[in-house]
Motif scaffolding. Structure first.
Motif, PDB file in Angstrom:
ATOM      1  N   ILE A 141       0.856  -1.184   0.000  1.00  0.00           N
ATOM      2  CA  ILE A 141       0.000   0.000   0.000  1.00  0.00           C
ATOM      3  C   ILE A 141       0.896   1.238   0.000  1.00  0.00           C
ATOM      4  O   ILE A 141       1.798   1.349   0.816  1.00  0.00           O
ATOM      5  CB  ILE A 141      -0.918   0.024   1.236  1.00  0.00           C
ATOM      6  CG1 ILE A 141      -1.732  -1.266   1.330  1.00  0.00           C
ATOM      7  CG2 ILE A 141      -1.830   1.244   1.203  1.00  0.00           C
ATOM      8  CD1 ILE A 141      -2.629  -1.521   0.157  1.00  0.00           C
ATOM      9  N   SER A 142       0.652   2.173  -0.889  1.00  0.00           N
ATOM     10  CA  SER A 142       1.481   3.376  -0.964  1.00  0.00           C
ATOM     11  C   SER A 142       1.233   4.280   0.241  1.00  0.00           C
ATOM     12  O   SER A 142       0.159   4.252   0.845  1.00  0.00           O
ATOM     13  CB  SER A 142       1.189   4.151  -2.251  1.00  0.00           C
ATOM     14  OG  SER A 142      -0.117   4.691  -2.224  1.00  0.00           O
ATOM     15  N   LEU A 147      -2.160   7.230   4.079  1.00  0.00           N
ATOM     16  CA  LEU A 147      -2.443   8.488   4.765  1.00  0.00           C
ATOM     17  C   LEU A 147      -3.874   8.944   4.532  1.00  0.00           C
ATOM     18  O   LEU A 147      -4.526   9.471   5.439  1.00  0.00           O
ATOM     19  CB  LEU A 147      -1.464   9.571   4.294  1.00  0.00           C
ATOM     20  CG  LEU A 147      -1.538  10.919   5.009  1.00  0.00           C
ATOM     21  CD1 LEU A 147      -1.215  10.746   6.490  1.00  0.00           C
ATOM     22  CD2 LEU A 147      -0.567  11.911   4.366  1.00  0.00           C
ATOM     23  N   SER A 148      -4.379   8.712   3.335  1.00  0.00           N
ATOM     24  CA  SER A 148      -5.755   9.127   3.027  1.00  0.00           C
ATOM     25  C   SER A 148      -6.774   8.359   3.855  1.00  0.00           C
ATOM     26  O   SER A 148      -7.875   8.848   4.114  1.00  0.00           O
ATOM     27  CB  SER A 148      -6.042   8.922   1.534  1.00  0.00           C
ATOM     28  OG  SER A 148      -6.071   7.535   1.210  1.00  0.00           O
ATOM     29  N   ASN A 149      -6.399   7.151   4.279  1.00  0.00           N
ATOM     30  CA  ASN A 149      -7.308   6.332   5.074  1.00  0.00           C
ATOM     31  C   ASN A 149      -7.204   6.606   6.569  1.00  0.00           C
ATOM     32  O   ASN A 149      -8.151   6.331   7.316  1.00  0.00           O
ATOM     33  CB  ASN A 149      -7.038   4.845   4.823  1.00  0.00           C
ATOM     34  CG  ASN A 149      -7.763   4.308   3.607  1.00  0.00           C
ATOM     35  OD1 ASN A 149      -8.745   3.588   3.715  1.00  0.00           O
ATOM     36  ND2 ASN A 149      -7.278   4.668   2.433  1.00  0.00           N
ATOM     37  N   VAL A 150      -6.078   7.121   7.011  1.00  0.00           N
ATOM     38  CA  VAL A 150      -5.849   7.284   8.452  1.00  0.00           C
ATOM     39  C   VAL A 150      -5.776   8.738   8.895  1.00  0.00           C
ATOM     40  O   VAL A 150      -5.411   9.002  10.043  1.00  0.00           O
ATOM     41  CB  VAL A 150      -4.547   6.565   8.887  1.00  0.00           C
ATOM     42  CG1 VAL A 150      -4.595   5.084   8.532  1.00  0.00           C
ATOM     43  CG2 VAL A 150      -3.330   7.228   8.257  1.00  0.00           C
ATOM     44  N   TRP A 211      -6.484  -6.109   3.811  1.00  0.00           N
ATOM     45  CA  TRP A 211      -7.364  -5.641   2.751  1.00  0.00           C
ATOM     46  C   TRP A 211      -6.566  -5.371   1.492  1.00  0.00           C
ATOM     47  O   TRP A 211      -5.535  -4.672   1.533  1.00  0.00           O
ATOM     48  CB  TRP A 211      -8.079  -4.365   3.200  1.00  0.00           C
ATOM     49  CG  TRP A 211      -8.739  -4.534   4.531  1.00  0.00           C
ATOM     50  CD1 TRP A 211      -9.807  -5.318   4.819  1.00  0.00           C
ATOM     51  CD2 TRP A 211      -8.335  -3.931   5.772  1.00  0.00           C
ATOM     52  NE1 TRP A 211     -10.123  -5.240   6.158  1.00  0.00           N
ATOM     53  CE2 TRP A 211      -9.232  -4.398   6.769  1.00  0.00           C
ATOM     54  CE3 TRP A 211      -7.317  -3.047   6.140  1.00  0.00           C
ATOM     55  CZ2 TRP A 211      -9.139  -4.002   8.103  1.00  0.00           C
ATOM     56  CZ3 TRP A 211      -7.225  -2.653   7.460  1.00  0.00           C
ATOM     57  CH2 TRP A 211      -8.121  -3.126   8.429  1.00  0.00           C
ATOM     58  N   PRO A 212      -6.983  -5.878   0.350  1.00  0.00           N
ATOM     59  CA  PRO A 212      -6.258  -5.644  -0.907  1.00  0.00           C
ATOM     60  C   PRO A 212      -6.281  -4.170  -1.283  1.00  0.00           C
ATOM     61  O   PRO A 212      -7.164  -3.412  -0.873  1.00  0.00           O
ATOM     62  CB  PRO A 212      -7.033  -6.500  -1.920  1.00  0.00           C
ATOM     63  CG  PRO A 212      -8.393  -6.668  -1.323  1.00  0.00           C
ATOM     64  CD  PRO A 212      -8.174  -6.727   0.153  1.00  0.00           C
ATOM     65  N   ALA A 213      -5.309  -3.767  -2.081  1.00  0.00           N
ATOM     66  CA  ALA A 213      -5.150  -2.355  -2.442  1.00  0.00           C
ATOM     67  C   ALA A 213      -6.393  -1.769  -3.104  1.00  0.00           C
ATOM     68  O   ALA A 213      -6.710  -0.596  -2.909  1.00  0.00           O
ATOM     69  CB  ALA A 213      -3.938  -2.193  -3.365  1.00  0.00           C
ATOM     70  N   GLU A 214      -7.110  -2.572  -3.862  1.00  0.00           N
ATOM     71  CA  GLU A 214      -8.277  -2.038  -4.569  1.00  0.00           C
ATOM     72  C   GLU A 214      -9.421  -1.652  -3.631  1.00  0.00           C
ATOM     73  O   GLU A 214     -10.330  -0.909  -4.010  1.00  0.00           O
ATOM     74  CB  GLU A 214      -8.789  -3.048  -5.597  1.00  0.00           C
ATOM     75  CG  GLU A 214      -9.139  -4.420  -5.060  1.00  0.00           C
ATOM     76  CD  GLU A 214      -7.967  -5.391  -5.151  1.00  0.00           C
ATOM     77  OE1 GLU A 214      -8.229  -6.609  -5.135  1.00  0.00           O
ATOM     78  OE2 GLU A 214      -6.816  -4.928  -5.234  1.00  0.00           O
TER      79      GLU A 214
END
Length: 258
Positions: A141-142, A147-150, A211-214
């Motif tokens: 995961i980039s 960061l966008s998720n946390v 969780w997969p990247a998608e």
């Protein structure tokens, strides 16, 4: 104006059976409330095991505020376990119990009477945050996607670490101010508790079922809305309960934060 009447009706540890300074009956009632709220799905689960996110996520900060950092997490834990049984469609899996327990513990520690123990859940959350970053990067995961998720967790950590904001929120809640300031103060503390709870859950959940990247892009909006909205609803419930409790003869738990 401070409501000093609550000081004379505080429940101590010596009169009857108690858990962490809170009567067993208080703990049982709030645990039952958590369990009942599991029957109502409040959001969706992306890439998860359940059919809906349990509504009791909004009440855990209130449980920590009313019962303190010991009885609060216990009530949230028991209520979540019972909720998982009676409402399997909102069961978040084996690690879901960490959300409510950590949330209640965090709020209880931030509001611990006469002490400044906020840094304990803050450090735990920060460590879990960094571990989660390592897990995500290792899984491919980039950093921008992570960061966008946390970012709500980052915001919670930053807000509660600012002395002026933290001290104002704690003082406002303890003084019993009945205005929009009390709601905002509750929101600040509850938001930190909510994000701390979800962060602690993410670490073992990702380790056992990554969780997969998608899936991650779909989570950006959902996570943000959940943490912001759930904290707002919890603060609204807390605002109403504090107003009612302070007018009632109900004794507060010894380690209650209000």
């Amino acid at each position: 104006m401070t409501d000093n009447s609550t000081q004379s009706r505080t429940v101590g540890g010596g009169g009857g059976v108690s858990i962490g300074g809170a009567p067993v009956s208080y703990t049982a009632i709030l645990a039952a409330l958590v369990a009942v709220m599991a029957l109502v799905p409040a959001s969706i689960v992306v890439g998860g095991m359940a059919g809906g996110w349990p509504l009791h996520d909004v009440i855990h900060p209130v449980v920590g505020l009313l019962l303190g950092p010991i009885a609060g997490p216990i009530a949230s834990l028991i209520g979540t376990v019972i909720g998982n049984v009676i409402a399997p469609y909102t069961n978040l899996g084996p690690w879901g119990v960490l959300i409510g327990s950590m949330c209640a513990f965090t709020v209880g520690m931030v509001m611990y009477p006469g002490r400044s123990y906020w840094f304990i859940p803050w450090i735990i959350t920060l460590v879990a945050h960094l571990v989660y970053l390592y897990q995500s990067l290792t899984f491919g995961i980039s950093f921008p996607l992570w960061l966008s998720n946390v970012f709500t967790v980052d915001l919670g950590l930053i807000l509660i670490a600012i002395p002026q904001i933290r001290n104002w929120a704690i003082a406002t809640i303890r003084e019993g101010v009945r205005s929009w300031k009390l709601y905002v103060a509750l929101y600040v503390v509850f938001f930190f508790g909510s994000t701390a709870g979800i962060q602690l859950n993410w670490v073992p959940a990702f380790a056992t079922n990554p969780w997969p990247a998608e899936v991650w892009p779909a989570l950006i909006f959902i996570i943000a809305v959940e943490r912001i909205a759930f904290s707002a609803v919890g603060a609204l419930i807390g605002f109403g309960l504090l107003a009612a409790i302070r007018r009632s003869p109900i004794a507060k738990a010894k380690l209650a934060g209000y």
